[in-house]
Design an enzyme around this catalytic site. Sequence first.
Site, PDB file in Angstrom:
ATOM      1  N   GLY A 196       0.843  -1.180   0.000  1.00 17.91           N
ATOM      2  CA  GLY A 196       0.000   0.000   0.000  1.00 17.91           C
ATOM      3  C   GLY A 196       0.880   1.231   0.000  1.00 17.91           C
ATOM      4  CD  GLN A 230       3.406   6.031   2.566  1.00 18.32           C
ATOM      5  OE1 GLN A 230       2.438   5.408   2.170  1.00 18.32           O
ATOM      6  NE2 GLN A 230       4.455   5.450   3.109  1.00 18.32           N
ATOM      7  CB  CYS A 265       5.673   2.741   7.351  1.00 18.15           C
ATOM      8  SG  CYS A 265       5.026   4.187   6.496  1.00 18.15           S
ATOM      9  CG  LEU A 266       6.563   1.729   1.294  1.00 20.49           C
ATOM     10  CD1 LEU A 266       5.740   2.075   0.066  1.00 20.49           C
ATOM     11  CD2 LEU A 266       7.641   0.709   0.973  1.00 20.49           C
ATOM     12  CG  HIS A 320      -0.153   1.336   7.458  1.00 20.57           C
ATOM     13  ND1 HIS A 320       0.866   0.957   8.307  1.00 20.57           N
ATOM     14  CD2 HIS A 320       0.413   2.189   6.554  1.00 20.57           C
ATOM     15  CE1 HIS A 320       1.986   1.568   7.938  1.00 20.57           C
ATOM     16  NE2 HIS A 320       1.752   2.311   6.869  1.00 20.57           N
ATOM     17  CD  GLU A 321      -1.119   2.499   2.904  1.00 22.32           C
ATOM     18  OE1 GLU A 321      -0.797   3.694   2.754  1.00 22.32           O
ATOM     19  OE2 GLU A 321      -0.285   1.589   3.069  1.00 22.32           O
ATOM     20  CG  HIS A 331       0.271   6.855   5.483  1.00 18.40           C
ATOM     21  ND1 HIS A 331       1.393   7.463   5.987  1.00 18.40           N
ATOM     22  CD2 HIS A 331       0.619   5.555   5.287  1.00 18.40           C
ATOM     23  CE1 HIS A 331       2.371   6.575   6.098  1.00 18.40           C
ATOM     24  NE2 HIS A 331       1.927   5.401   5.690  1.00 18.40           N
TER      25      HIS A 331
HETATM   26 ZN   LIG Z   1       2.948   3.622   5.761  1.00 19.01          ZN
END
Ligand SMILES: [Zn+2]
Length: 174
Positions: free
Chosen positions: A48, A53, A101-102, A143-144, A147
């Site tokens: 995701g 991000q 997380c990226l 999670h997204e 964000h």
């Molecule tokens: Zn993340």
Amino acid sequence: MPILRQISQLGHPVLRGVAQKIIDPAAPEIQAIIDDLLVTVADVHGVGIAAPQVYEPLSLFIMASRPTLRYPTAPVMEPQAVINPEILWVSDEKEDGWEGCLSIPGLRGLVPRHRRIGVRYLTREGAVKEAECGDFLARVFQHEYDHVQGILFVDRVESTLNLMTEKEYERSMR
Ligand SMILES: [Zn+2]
């Protein structure tokens, strides 16, 4: 042509703001961001990615679950854009799971998430979609969704003892 985007990293304010709602999903600039997100999440083997991000403070993310090195048991799905997401209801039941997380490379955290959620969002074609998600997909969605609210998984761990480096995680879970 879609372009690979740089991923914003923990500490950058774009990850900490509440993202703006998208007025017109069909707008060419929104469609272009969706295409960029799709190639970027595939390139970094993510499950995701949210618009903040890639430095776009918009209420938009991609769900792209599939088995990866970091999440070997993830279900396979066609990657899809989720625009102006809402969580309509949540199950009382929660489950702990290790997330990464990226935007926070090298770190994992044990995060409690609702096991099932009801969601509403717009597709990239602008259609309203309501759905129920469970387990891993519910975790990715939460999670997204966080964000686009400016929340990161490190805010959700119940104790700093529930943080682990990626390297140590791989070592201990093997
Ligand atoms: Zn993340």
